[in-house]
Motif scaffolding. Structure first.
Motif, PDB file in Angstrom:
ATOM      1  N   MET A 293     -23.538  24.957  10.626  1.00  0.00           N
ATOM      2  CA  MET A 293     -24.110  24.565  11.906  1.00  0.00           C
ATOM      3  C   MET A 293     -24.388  23.064  11.881  1.00  0.00           C
ATOM      4  O   MET A 293     -24.794  22.525  10.875  1.00  0.00           O
ATOM      5  N   SER A 294     -24.149  22.429  13.020  1.00  0.00           N
ATOM      6  CA  SER A 294     -24.396  21.002  13.171  1.00  0.00           C
ATOM      7  C   SER A 294     -25.025  20.774  14.540  1.00  0.00           C
ATOM      8  O   SER A 294     -24.577  21.343  15.536  1.00  0.00           O
ATOM      9  N   ASP A 295     -26.048  19.932  14.583  1.00  0.00           N
ATOM     10  CA  ASP A 295     -26.701  19.644  15.862  1.00  0.00           C
ATOM     11  C   ASP A 295     -25.793  18.908  16.839  1.00  0.00           C
ATOM     12  O   ASP A 295     -25.941  19.029  18.041  1.00  0.00           O
ATOM     13  N   THR A 296     -24.862  18.130  16.294  1.00  0.00           N
ATOM     14  CA  THR A 296     -24.022  17.277  17.131  1.00  0.00           C
ATOM     15  C   THR A 296     -22.560  17.389  16.719  1.00  0.00           C
ATOM     16  O   THR A 296     -22.240  17.361  15.532  1.00  0.00           O
ATOM     17  N   VAL A 297     -21.693  17.512  17.722  1.00  0.00           N
ATOM     18  CA  VAL A 297     -20.252  17.501  17.519  1.00  0.00           C
ATOM     19  C   VAL A 297     -19.673  16.389  18.388  1.00  0.00           C
ATOM     20  O   VAL A 297     -20.105  16.190  19.524  1.00  0.00           O
ATOM     21  N   TYR A 298     -18.706  15.671  17.827  1.00  0.00           N
ATOM     22  CA  TYR A 298     -18.029  14.602  18.550  1.00  0.00           C
ATOM     23  C   TYR A 298     -16.601  15.040  18.856  1.00  0.00           C
ATOM     24  O   TYR A 298     -15.927  15.616  18.007  1.00  0.00           O
ATOM     25  N   ILE A 299     -16.167  14.748  20.075  1.00  0.00           N
ATOM     26  CA  ILE A 299     -14.795  15.034  20.478  1.00  0.00           C
ATOM     27  C   ILE A 299     -14.225  13.767  21.120  1.00  0.00           C
ATOM     28  O   ILE A 299     -14.854  13.175  22.000  1.00  0.00           O
TER      29      ILE A 299
ATOM     30  N   PHE B 139     -14.291  25.859  20.623  1.00  0.00           N
ATOM     31  CA  PHE B 139     -14.291  25.903  19.164  1.00  0.00           C
ATOM     32  C   PHE B 139     -15.597  25.327  18.611  1.00  0.00           C
ATOM     33  O   PHE B 139     -16.216  25.906  17.712  1.00  0.00           O
ATOM     34  N   ALA B 140     -16.014  24.186  19.144  1.00  0.00           N
ATOM     35  CA  ALA B 140     -17.250  23.551  18.676  1.00  0.00           C
ATOM     36  C   ALA B 140     -18.455  24.453  18.909  1.00  0.00           C
ATOM     37  O   ALA B 140     -19.317  24.595  18.029  1.00  0.00           O
ATOM     38  N   LEU B 141     -18.517  25.081  20.079  1.00  0.00           N
ATOM     39  CA  LEU B 141     -19.651  25.966  20.382  1.00  0.00           C
ATOM     40  C   LEU B 141     -19.696  27.153  19.419  1.00  0.00           C
ATOM     41  O   LEU B 141     -20.761  27.507  18.902  1.00  0.00           O
ATOM     42  N   LYS B 142     -18.547  27.766  19.173  1.00  0.00           N
ATOM     43  CA  LYS B 142     -18.497  28.962  18.310  1.00  0.00           C
ATOM     44  C   LYS B 142     -18.689  28.622  16.840  1.00  0.00           C
ATOM     45  O   LYS B 142     -19.317  29.374  16.098  1.00  0.00           O
ATOM     46  N   THR B 143     -18.152  27.492  16.417  1.00  0.00           N
ATOM     47  CA  THR B 143     -18.158  27.150  14.997  1.00  0.00           C
ATOM     48  C   THR B 143     -19.446  26.458  14.557  1.00  0.00           C
ATOM     49  O   THR B 143     -19.968  26.741  13.488  1.00  0.00           O
ATOM     50  N   TYR B 144     -19.960  25.554  15.379  1.00  0.00           N
ATOM     51  CA  TYR B 144     -21.077  24.705  14.961  1.00  0.00           C
ATOM     52  C   TYR B 144     -22.385  24.978  15.697  1.00  0.00           C
ATOM     53  O   TYR B 144     -23.425  24.483  15.280  1.00  0.00           O
TER      54      TYR B 144
ATOM     55  N   PRO C 236     -23.698  23.611  18.361  1.00  0.00           N
ATOM     56  CA  PRO C 236     -24.395  22.323  18.493  1.00  0.00           C
ATOM     57  C   PRO C 236     -25.385  22.308  19.667  1.00  0.00           C
ATOM     58  O   PRO C 236     -25.260  23.072  20.613  1.00  0.00           O
ATOM     59  N   LYS C 237     -26.340  21.404  19.560  1.00  0.00           N
ATOM     60  CA  LYS C 237     -27.233  21.115  20.688  1.00  0.00           C
ATOM     61  C   LYS C 237     -26.604  20.055  21.595  1.00  0.00           C
ATOM     62  O   LYS C 237     -26.879  20.004  22.779  1.00  0.00           O
ATOM     63  N   ASN C 238     -25.770  19.212  20.982  1.00  0.00           N
ATOM     64  CA  ASN C 238     -25.147  18.097  21.697  1.00  0.00           C
ATOM     65  C   ASN C 238     -23.658  18.045  21.411  1.00  0.00           C
ATOM     66  O   ASN C 238     -23.236  18.228  20.266  1.00  0.00           O
ATOM     67  N   ILE C 239     -22.881  17.767  22.450  1.00  0.00           N
ATOM     68  CA  ILE C 239     -21.475  17.401  22.272  1.00  0.00           C
ATOM     69  C   ILE C 239     -21.308  16.013  22.891  1.00  0.00           C
ATOM     70  O   ILE C 239     -21.643  15.800  24.060  1.00  0.00           O
ATOM     71  N   HIS C 240     -20.819  15.086  22.062  1.00  0.00           N
ATOM     72  CA  HIS C 240     -20.505  13.733  22.521  1.00  0.00           C
ATOM     73  C   HIS C 240     -19.005  13.663  22.749  1.00  0.00           C
ATOM     74  O   HIS C 240     -18.234  13.983  21.840  1.00  0.00           O
ATOM     75  N   ILE C 241     -18.598  13.238  23.925  1.00  0.00           N
ATOM     76  CA  ILE C 241     -17.170  13.034  24.179  1.00  0.00           C
ATOM     77  C   ILE C 241     -16.901  11.533  24.264  1.00  0.00           C
ATOM     78  O   ILE C 241     -17.417  10.847  25.147  1.00  0.00           O
ATOM     79  N   LEU C 242     -16.129  11.064  23.298  1.00  0.00           N
ATOM     80  CA  LEU C 242     -15.611   9.703  23.304  1.00  0.00           C
ATOM     81  C   LEU C 242     -14.505   9.709  24.355  1.00  0.00           C
ATOM     82  O   LEU C 242     -13.527  10.431  24.205  1.00  0.00           O
TER      83      LEU C 242
ATOM     84  N   GLU D 136     -22.720  10.008  13.922  1.00  0.00           N
ATOM     85  CA  GLU D 136     -23.716  10.404  12.932  1.00  0.00           C
ATOM     86  C   GLU D 136     -22.991  10.834  11.666  1.00  0.00           C
ATOM     87  O   GLU D 136     -21.954  11.504  11.726  1.00  0.00           O
ATOM     88  N   MET D 137     -23.549  10.479  10.543  1.00  0.00           N
ATOM     89  CA  MET D 137     -22.958  10.847   9.258  1.00  0.00           C
ATOM     90  C   MET D 137     -22.817  12.354   9.139  1.00  0.00           C
ATOM     91  O   MET D 137     -23.719  13.097   9.500  1.00  0.00           O
ATOM     92  N   ASN D 138     -21.668  12.806   8.670  1.00  0.00           N
ATOM     93  CA  ASN D 138     -21.374  14.217   8.391  1.00  0.00           C
ATOM     94  C   ASN D 138     -21.321  15.121   9.620  1.00  0.00           C
ATOM     95  O   ASN D 138     -21.385  16.341   9.478  1.00  0.00           O
ATOM     96  N   SER D 139     -21.226  14.547  10.801  1.00  0.00           N
ATOM     97  CA  SER D 139     -21.074  15.374  12.002  1.00  0.00           C
ATOM     98  C   SER D 139     -19.601  15.660  12.245  1.00  0.00           C
ATOM     99  O   SER D 139     -18.752  14.803  12.008  1.00  0.00           O
ATOM    100  N   PRO D 140     -19.276  16.850  12.724  1.00  0.00           N
ATOM    101  CA  PRO D 140     -17.869  17.182  13.005  1.00  0.00           C
ATOM    102  C   PRO D 140     -17.286  16.271  14.079  1.00  0.00           C
ATOM    103  O   PRO D 140     -17.968  15.901  15.043  1.00  0.00           O
ATOM    104  N   PHE D 141     -16.020  15.891  13.887  1.00  0.00           N
ATOM    105  CA  PHE D 141     -15.305  15.035  14.828  1.00  0.00           C
ATOM    106  C   PHE D 141     -13.962  15.699  15.135  1.00  0.00           C
ATOM    107  O   PHE D 141     -13.149  15.916  14.240  1.00  0.00           O
ATOM    108  N   LEU D 142     -13.743  16.040  16.388  1.00  0.00           N
ATOM    109  CA  LEU D 142     -12.502  16.687  16.829  1.00  0.00           C
ATOM    110  C   LEU D 142     -11.742  15.720  17.719  1.00  0.00           C
ATOM    111  O   LEU D 142     -12.335  14.993  18.507  1.00  0.00           O
TER     112      LEU D 142
END
Length: 182
Positions: free
Chosen positions: A1-7, A27-32, A34-40, A174-180
């Motif tokens: 689990m991660s509080d934040t996922v980046y896409i 995928f991010a919702l099911k896997t991690y 997260p409370k936050n998703i950041h979209i670059l 953020e360090m160690n946050s998933p990046f898709l």
């Protein structure tokens, strides 16, 4: 689990990239969880119907969605960008708005009624874009309409004044946050 996922979504608004972003969000919702998703985010625009579908999907997500403009956000890409509950942009990001357009293939023949239908669809698309901008920024429908009717490239500083973004800042991970990536 991660509080934040980046896409990262640096694509035009077309079927395959839109489907990929939706899949990555799911995928991010099911896997991690997260409370936050950041979209670059950066986009040269594209299909207005897909833009509104993606806007609705992103708004429905049960998380805090942050959109961060990092380059050009053009045309219907602005509508997708506005799905963010929090919206930021880098200093060099720009937002381009213009009248609704319709592309035709080279050898198209249209009846008068088909032309009228196309015009009605363009007018309705443009009204929807103007309303979405007015509903999600500090701009009135009249001001949004004036910008779209004249066509305009908007700097990050101008976007902040208009409420398209709340702050100009660099995108940081953020360090160690998933990046898709799409």
């Amino acid at each position: 689990m991660s509080d934040t996922v980046y896409i990262s979504f640096c694509q035009d608004i077309q079927k395959k990239p839109v489907d990929s972003l939706i899949s990555n969000c799911n995928f991010a919702l099911k896997t991690y969880s997260p409370k936050n998703i950041h979209i670059l985010f950066a986009s040269g625009g594209g299909h207005i119907g897909l833009a509104f579908s993606l806007f609705s999907f992103l708004r429905s997500l049960p998380i805090n969605l942050i959109t961060h403009g990092v380059a050009n956000i053009d045309s219907c890409g602005v509508n997708v960008f506005l799905a963010g509950k929090e919206r930021y942009a880098t200093a060099n990001a720009t937002f381009m708005l213009h009248q609704a357009t319709k592309k035709y293939t080279q050898d198209v023949s249209l009846t008068i009624s088909q032309m009228h239908l196309d015009l009605a669809m363009l007018i309705n698309d443009q009204k929807s874009v103007i309303k979405n901008i007015a509903d999600n920024t500090l701009l009135s429908e009249e001001d949004a309409g004036n910008i779209i009717n004249t066509g305009r490239s908007i700097t990050s500083a101008q976007a902040k004044d208009m409420g398209i973004i709340s702050e100009i800042k660099d995108f940081t991970l953020e360090m160690n946050s998933p990046f898709l990536q799409i």
